[in-house]
Design a protein around this motif. Structure first.
Motif, PDB file in Angstrom:
ATOM      1  N   VAL A   1      -2.423  -8.219 -13.122  1.00 13.27           N
ATOM      2  CA  VAL A   1      -2.667  -6.799 -12.823  1.00 13.27           C
ATOM      3  C   VAL A   1      -3.295  -6.714 -11.435  1.00 13.27           C
ATOM      4  CG1 VAL A   1      -4.029  -4.748 -13.416  1.00 13.27           C
ATOM      5  CG2 VAL A   1      -3.050  -6.153 -15.247  1.00 13.27           C
ATOM      6  N   VAL A   2      -2.741  -5.839 -10.605  1.00 15.73           N
ATOM      7  CA  VAL A   2      -3.449  -5.441  -9.379  1.00 15.73           C
ATOM      8  C   VAL A   2      -3.777  -3.972  -9.590  1.00 15.73           C
ATOM      9  CG1 VAL A   2      -3.355  -5.130  -6.886  1.00 15.73           C
ATOM     10  CG2 VAL A   2      -2.221  -7.114  -7.929  1.00 15.73           C
ATOM     11  N   PHE A   3      -5.062  -3.637  -9.450  1.00 16.97           N
ATOM     12  CA  PHE A   3      -5.523  -2.287  -9.747  1.00 16.97           C
ATOM     13  C   PHE A   3      -6.220  -1.695  -8.520  1.00 16.97           C
ATOM     14  CE2 PHE A   3      -8.994   0.509 -11.433  1.00 16.97           C
ATOM     15  CZ  PHE A   3      -8.179   1.493 -11.981  1.00 16.97           C
ATOM     16  N   GLY A   4      -6.119  -0.386  -8.389  1.00 20.61           N
ATOM     17  CA  GLY A   4      -6.871   0.323  -7.352  1.00 20.61           C
ATOM     18  C   GLY A   4      -7.128   1.737  -7.839  1.00 20.61           C
ATOM     19  N   ALA A   5      -8.334   2.242  -7.642  1.00 19.54           N
ATOM     20  CA  ALA A   5      -8.615   3.637  -8.011  1.00 19.54           C
ATOM     21  C   ALA A   5      -9.214   4.323  -6.799  1.00 19.54           C
ATOM     22  CB  ALA A   5      -9.570   3.719  -9.194  1.00 19.54           C
ATOM     23  N   ASN A   6      -8.633   5.427  -6.415  1.00 15.56           N
ATOM     24  CA  ASN A   6      -9.150   6.183  -5.272  1.00 15.56           C
ATOM     25  C   ASN A   6      -9.323   5.273  -4.068  1.00 15.56           C
ATOM     26  OD1 ASN A   6      -9.663   8.700  -6.867  1.00 15.56           O
ATOM     27  ND2 ASN A   6     -10.875   7.225  -8.011  1.00 15.56           N
ATOM     28  N   THR A   7      -8.420   4.371  -3.904  1.00 15.06           N
ATOM     29  CA  THR A   7      -8.490   3.406  -2.806  1.00 15.06           C
ATOM     30  C   THR A   7      -7.136   3.259  -2.114  1.00 15.06           C
ATOM     31  OG1 THR A   7     -10.256   2.144  -3.893  1.00 15.06           O
ATOM     32  CG2 THR A   7      -8.961   0.975  -2.245  1.00 15.06           C
ATOM     33  N   ILE A   8      -6.057   3.207  -2.865  1.00 15.10           N
ATOM     34  CA  ILE A   8      -4.748   2.952  -2.250  1.00 15.10           C
ATOM     35  C   ILE A   8      -4.405   4.088  -1.278  1.00 15.10           C
ATOM     36  CG2 ILE A   8      -2.309   2.425  -2.687  1.00 15.10           C
ATOM     37  CD1 ILE A   8      -4.500   0.338  -3.695  1.00 15.10           C
ATOM     38  N   CYS A   9      -4.755   5.319  -1.644  1.00 15.56           N
ATOM     39  CA  CYS A   9      -4.480   6.454  -0.740  1.00 15.56           C
ATOM     40  C   CYS A   9      -5.405   6.432   0.482  1.00 15.56           C
ATOM     41  CB  CYS A   9      -4.591   7.788  -1.484  1.00 15.56           C
ATOM     42  SG  CYS A   9      -6.285   8.305  -1.821  1.00 15.56           S
ATOM     43  N   HIS A  10      -6.401   5.542   0.480  1.00 17.08           N
ATOM     44  CA  HIS A  10      -7.337   5.449   1.603  1.00 17.08           C
ATOM     45  C   HIS A  10      -6.848   4.491   2.694  1.00 17.08           C
ATOM     46  CE1 HIS A  10      -9.941   7.098  -1.462  1.00 17.08           C
ATOM     47  NE2 HIS A  10     -11.025   7.027  -0.748  1.00 17.08           N
ATOM     48  N   ILE A  11      -5.815   3.712   2.396  1.00 15.59           N
ATOM     49  CA  ILE A  11      -5.476   2.592   3.295  1.00 15.59           C
ATOM     50  C   ILE A  11      -4.266   2.951   4.151  1.00 15.59           C
ATOM     51  CG2 ILE A  11      -5.031   0.123   3.424  1.00 15.59           C
ATOM     52  CD1 ILE A  11      -6.209  -0.194   0.634  1.00 15.59           C
TER      53      ILE A  11
ATOM     54  N   VAL B   1       1.840  -5.872 -13.222  1.00 15.53           N
ATOM     55  CA  VAL B   1       1.878  -4.450 -12.845  1.00 15.53           C
ATOM     56  C   VAL B   1       0.853  -4.142 -11.762  1.00 15.53           C
ATOM     57  CG1 VAL B   1       2.843  -3.394 -14.938  1.00 15.53           C
ATOM     58  CG2 VAL B   1       0.379  -3.898 -14.832  1.00 15.53           C
ATOM     59  N   PHE B   2       1.235  -3.195 -10.917  1.00 17.61           N
ATOM     60  CA  PHE B   2       0.344  -2.651  -9.891  1.00 17.61           C
ATOM     61  C   PHE B   2       0.028  -1.227 -10.333  1.00 17.61           C
ATOM     62  CE2 PHE B   2       0.254  -0.926  -5.250  1.00 17.61           C
ATOM     63  CZ  PHE B   2      -1.127  -0.972  -5.233  1.00 17.61           C
ATOM     64  N   VAL B   3      -1.240  -1.012 -10.719  1.00 17.02           N
ATOM     65  CA  VAL B   3      -1.653   0.282 -11.269  1.00 17.02           C
ATOM     66  C   VAL B   3      -2.642   0.932 -10.305  1.00 17.02           C
ATOM     67  CG1 VAL B   3      -2.772   1.426 -13.238  1.00 17.02           C
ATOM     68  CG2 VAL B   3      -1.382  -0.631 -13.612  1.00 17.02           C
ATOM     69  N   PHE B   4      -2.402   2.179  -9.959  1.00 21.41           N
ATOM     70  CA  PHE B   4      -3.382   2.877  -9.098  1.00 21.41           C
ATOM     71  C   PHE B   4      -3.499   4.338  -9.482  1.00 21.41           C
ATOM     72  CE2 PHE B   4      -0.059   4.448  -6.147  1.00 21.41           C
ATOM     73  CZ  PHE B   4       0.933   3.485  -6.300  1.00 21.41           C
ATOM     74  N   GLU B   5      -4.747   4.817  -9.386  1.00 18.42           N
ATOM     75  CA  GLU B   5      -5.091   6.193  -9.776  1.00 18.42           C
ATOM     76  C   GLU B   5      -5.592   6.919  -8.539  1.00 18.42           C
ATOM     77  OE1 GLU B   5      -6.949   4.843 -14.104  1.00 18.42           O
ATOM     78  OE2 GLU B   5      -8.240   5.773 -12.620  1.00 18.42           O
ATOM     79  N   GLU B   6      -4.940   8.030  -8.199  1.00 18.39           N
ATOM     80  CA  GLU B   6      -5.281   8.686  -6.931  1.00 18.39           C
ATOM     81  C   GLU B   6      -5.164  10.201  -7.084  1.00 18.39           C
ATOM     82  OE1 GLU B   6      -5.822   6.350  -4.256  1.00 18.39           O
ATOM     83  OE2 GLU B   6      -5.336   4.746  -5.653  1.00 18.39           O
ATOM     84  N   PRO B   7      -5.884  10.946  -6.234  1.00 20.28           N
ATOM     85  CA  PRO B   7      -5.764  12.412  -6.263  1.00 20.28           C
ATOM     86  C   PRO B   7      -4.292  12.824  -6.170  1.00 20.28           C
ATOM     87  CG  PRO B   7      -7.484  11.751  -4.733  1.00 20.28           C
ATOM     88  CD  PRO B   7      -6.801  10.490  -5.175  1.00 20.28           C
TER      89      PRO B   7
ATOM     90  N   PHE C   1      -8.462  21.875  -1.414  1.00 21.67           N
ATOM     91  CA  PHE C   1      -8.311  21.432  -0.014  1.00 21.67           C
ATOM     92  C   PHE C   1      -9.437  20.500   0.403  1.00 21.67           C
ATOM     93  CE2 PHE C   1     -11.761  23.684   1.973  1.00 21.67           C
ATOM     94  CZ  PHE C   1     -12.102  24.563   0.955  1.00 21.67           C
ATOM     95  N   ASP C   2     -10.557  20.525  -0.353  1.00 23.87           N
ATOM     96  CA  ASP C   2     -11.677  19.669   0.027  1.00 23.87           C
ATOM     97  C   ASP C   2     -11.439  18.203  -0.341  1.00 23.87           C
ATOM     98  OD1 ASP C   2     -11.887  20.284  -2.646  1.00 23.87           O
ATOM     99  OD2 ASP C   2     -14.010  20.818  -2.600  1.00 23.87           O
ATOM    100  N   GLN C   3     -10.294  17.919  -0.971  1.00 27.66           N
ATOM    101  CA  GLN C   3      -9.907  16.506  -1.133  1.00 27.66           C
ATOM    102  C   GLN C   3      -9.372  15.958   0.182  1.00 27.66           C
ATOM    103  OE1 GLN C   3     -10.547  14.514  -3.323  1.00 27.66           O
ATOM    104  NE2 GLN C   3     -10.306  15.286  -5.392  1.00 27.66           N
ATOM    105  N   ILE C   4      -9.163  16.853   1.143  1.00 26.37           N
ATOM    106  CA  ILE C   4      -8.640  16.407   2.436  1.00 26.37           C
ATOM    107  C   ILE C   4      -9.809  15.985   3.325  1.00 26.37           C
ATOM    108  CG2 ILE C   4      -7.366  17.118   4.509  1.00 26.37           C
ATOM    109  CD1 ILE C   4      -5.880  19.176   2.744  1.00 26.37           C
ATOM    110  N   TYR C   5      -9.891  14.704   3.628  1.00 28.08           N
ATOM    111  CA  TYR C   5     -10.863  14.200   4.614  1.00 28.08           C
ATOM    112  C   TYR C   5     -10.404  12.835   5.086  1.00 28.08           C
ATOM    113  CZ  TYR C   5     -13.125  12.481   0.219  1.00 28.08           C
ATOM    114  OH  TYR C   5     -13.385  11.931  -1.007  1.00 28.08           O
ATOM    115  N   ASP C   6     -11.141  12.307   6.061  1.00 29.19           N
ATOM    116  CA  ASP C   6     -10.712  11.077   6.753  1.00 29.19           C
ATOM    117  C   ASP C   6     -10.306   9.937   5.823  1.00 29.19           C
ATOM    118  OD1 ASP C   6     -13.541  11.025   6.059  1.00 29.19           O
ATOM    119  OD2 ASP C   6     -13.650   9.136   7.151  1.00 29.19           O
ATOM    120  N   GLU C   7     -11.041   9.791   4.686  1.00 29.33           N
ATOM    121  CA  GLU C   7     -10.744   8.637   3.824  1.00 29.33           C
ATOM    122  C   GLU C   7      -9.408   8.774   3.106  1.00 29.33           C
ATOM    123  OE1 GLU C   7     -13.895   7.162   1.353  1.00 29.33           O
ATOM    124  OE2 GLU C   7     -15.371   8.115   2.632  1.00 29.33           O
ATOM    125  N   HIS C   8      -9.035  10.014   2.810  1.00 27.42           N
ATOM    126  CA  HIS C   8      -7.776  10.231   2.097  1.00 27.42           C
ATOM    127  C   HIS C   8      -6.638  10.354   3.105  1.00 27.42           C
ATOM    128  CE1 HIS C   8     -10.200  11.891  -1.565  1.00 27.42           C
ATOM    129  NE2 HIS C   8     -10.295  10.585  -1.420  1.00 27.42           N
TER     130      HIS C   8
END
Ligand code: DWN
Ligand code: SAH
Ligand code: ZN
Length: 406
Positions: free
Chosen positions: A164-174, A193-199, A210-217
Motif C-alpha cells: 500500500v502507498v497511502f497519502g492524505a491531503n498530500t498528493i494534491c500538494h506536490i 494499491v495507491f490510495v489517496f484522500e484529497e479535497p 474557495f478557502d481550500q484554495i491556497y499555496d499548498e493545494h
C-alpha cells in the motif's frame, strides 16, 4: 506565469484569481511580518485533461520545513478517521506474510501510529522535520525527505516493494506529481494499491469552499482528472469513495491497469461530474462569481456588527483562514484576534492579514458576541465543545456554503 498542465502539458485556462497571498501555514512573528513572502494565488483548468491547478506555485522548501504548523492529530474527528483507515488497511490489504506500507506526508503519525502499534512494517516519508519528530515519538519510522521518483527508488532498494502507498491531503500538494506517479510505479508491488484522500473539486464548487484554495493545494482533483492522470502513468482508477473530512473529499484507489475490477462508484461519479459539467469553464466562472457574492455579504455582516459595537473573534486558524482574510481584506478592525488549539500557532500572526492567534482560553475571557468560524469543517466538534458560548447568547458566523449567522 505557468500555463502548461503539470500532468499532461496541455494549456491551463485561468478562472479565479484570489490576489496576492502569503503561504497559508506561514504563521509569523511581528518582526518576520516585515519581509513576508507573497505570490499570486490563481487557479485554472487544463483544457486537455481537466486537471484544476494553481497557475503560480511556491517552492516546496518554503511550504514544508522544520516549522510546519499543521499538526494532523489536532482534531478528535481526524484522529478517529485515520485510525479507522489504518484498521481497514490491516484487514484488507496488509494480510500477506510480511506486508509493507508507505505513507507520503505522514505528518505527526496520525495514521501510521496505529500501523506501528500493530507491528506491521511501514515507512512515513515526511519532509517537515518538526512533525516527523512527533511521529517518531509515537514509534513511527520516518524518512525526512520529499517524496519523488528518486526517493521511491531508494525506499524500494532498502525495504522492497510496498503493498500500500497511502497519502492524505498530500498528493494534491506536490507539484511534481508526474514524478510522484513514476515513483509509486517503481515502489508498488504488482497487486498493490495507491490510495489517496484529497479535497474534492465537486465539493469546493458545490459548497463554495474557495478557502481550500491556497499555496499548498496545487491540484483540485476530480474523478475525471484523476482517472485521466492514472491512465497516463499505467494505473487504473478502481475506486472513488466520498468521505466527509475537510468538508468533503474523495478517497481514490489506483491499481496497476487490469489488476483489479473497478467499483461501480467510479462510473457513477464520472457520470455525475459530466452531468454537472464540473470542469467546464461556465461552471468554474459561476463558482468565481459566487465567491465574490460571499465576499460582499460577509464583509457587510462583519461591518454591521462591528458598527453596533459588538465583539467578533475568529474561531480556528486553519490554512483556509489565510485565504479568506487576505482575499476579503479582513484585518484586526473587523476581527481583533483568532483562537486556535494548535500550540505552535499560538502567539503568532495569521499570514498576510496578521490577525493574532491566541490559545482557546481567550475565547471565553469573556465570550465575544460573535465567532467567525474559520475551521468550518470541524463545526460539529467545535460547536459541541463551545455549547456554553451559545448558551451565553453567542452566535456563530459561517460563510461556507453561504453566509449565515446562527
Ligand atoms: O491539506 C491540509 C490539511 C490536511 O490540513 C494542509 N494543507 C493544511 C491543513 O488544512 P487546514 O489548516 O485547513 O486544516 P484544518 O483541519 O481545517 O485546521 C483546523 C484548525 O482549527 C487547526 O489549526 C486546529 C484548529 N482547531 C481548534 O482550534 N479547535 C480545530 C478544532 C477541531 C478545535 O476544536
Ligand atoms: N496526512 C496528514 C497531513 C497532511 S498535511 C493529514 O491528512 O492530515 C500535508 C503533509 O504533506 C505535510 O506534513 C507536508 O510536510 C507533507 N508533504 C508535502 N510535500 C511532500 C512530499 N513531496 N513528500 C512527502 N510529504 C510531503
Ligand atoms: Zn492536463
Amino acid at each position: 506565469m505557468k500555463t502548461d498542465c503539470r500532468v499532461c502539458g496541455g494549456k491551463v485556462r485561468e478562472f479565479v484569481d484570489l490576489g496576492r497571498q502569503p503561504t497559508a501555514n506561514g504563521f509569523l512573528t511581528p518582526e518576520e511580518a516585515e519581509r513576508e513572502f507573497f505570490f499570486r494565488l490563481a487557479v485554472g483548468v487544463c483544457e486537455r485533461c481537466a486537471m484544476v491547478q494553481l497557475i503560480e506555485e511556491v517552492p516546496q522548501e518554503l511550504r514544508y520545513h522544520g516549522a510546519y504548523r499543521y499538526h494532523a492529530s489536532g482534531s478528535a474527528g481526524h484522529r478517529q478517521h485515520f485510525e479507522q483507515n489504518a484498521l481497514r488497511f490491516l484487514e484488507t490489504e496488509l494480510t500477506g506474510p510480511d506486508p509493507f506500507v508507505v505513507e507520503i506526508g505522514c505528518n505527526d503519525g496520525v495514521m501510521l501510529s496505529a500501523i506501528a502499534e500493530a507491528g506491521v512494517r511501514h515507512l512515513g516519508v515526511e519532509p517537515s522535520t518538526n512533525v516527523a519528530e512527533l511521529a517518531r515519538a509515537k514509534g513511527v519510522n520516518v524518512l525526512t525527505r520529499f517524496f519523488d521518483e528518486g526517493t521511491a527508488a531508494d525506499v524500494r532498494a532498502e525495504h522492497g516493494s510496498a503493498d500500500v502507498v497511502f497519502g492524505a491531503n498530500t498528493i494534491c500538494h506536490i507539484s511534481h506529481i508526474d514524478s510522484v506517479l513514476r515513483g509509486v510505479d517503481e515502489l508498488l508491488s504488482p497487486g498493490g494499491v495507491f490510495v489517496f484522500e484529497e479535497p474534492y473539486l465537486g465539493t469546493i464548487v458545490e459548497r463554495t469552499a474557495f478557502d481550500q484554495i491556497y499555496d499548498e493545494h496545487v491540484f483540485y482533483f476530480s474523478v475525471t482528472s484523476v482517472r485521466a492522470m492514472a491512465e497516463r502513468f499505467g494505473f487504473e482508477l478502481v475506486n472513488a469513495e466520498r468521505i466527509p473530512l475537510h468538508g468533503g473529499e474523495i478517497r481514490y484507489t489506483l491499481a496497476r491497469a487490469g489488476a483489479r475490477v473497478p467499483a461501480p462508484a467510479v462510473g457513477a461519479l464520472l457520470a455525475d461530474e459530466n452531468a454537472r459539467r464540473l470542469s467546464e469553464p461556465e461552471t468554474l466562472e459561476r463558482f468565481r462569481r459566487t465567491v465574490e457574492g460571499v465576499k460582499d455579504e460577509l464583509l457587510t455582516v462583519l461591518r454591521e456588527v462591528r458598527a453596533e459595537g459588538r465583539s467578533v473573534v475568529g474561531y480556528g486558524a486553519p490554512g483556509k483562514a489565510t485565504t479568506v482574510t487576505n482575499y476579503f481584506g479582513i484585518g484586526t478592525d473587523l476581527v481583533p484576534f483568532v483562537v486556535d488549539s494548535t500550540p505552535s500557532k499560538q502567539g503568532l500572526l495569521v499570514p498576510g492579514s496578521h490577525l493574532p492567534v491566541r490559545a482557546p482560553h481567550a475565547f471565553s475571557d469573556p465570550y465575544p458576541d460573535y465567532a467567525l468560524l474559520f475551521a468550518w469543517n470541524h463545526a460539529e466538534e467545535i460547536m459541541a465543545k463551545e455549547q456554553e458560548f451559545q448558551d451565553a447568547g453567542g452566535r456563530w458566523i459561517l460563510y461556507a456554503p453561504e453566509v449565515r449567522v446562527i
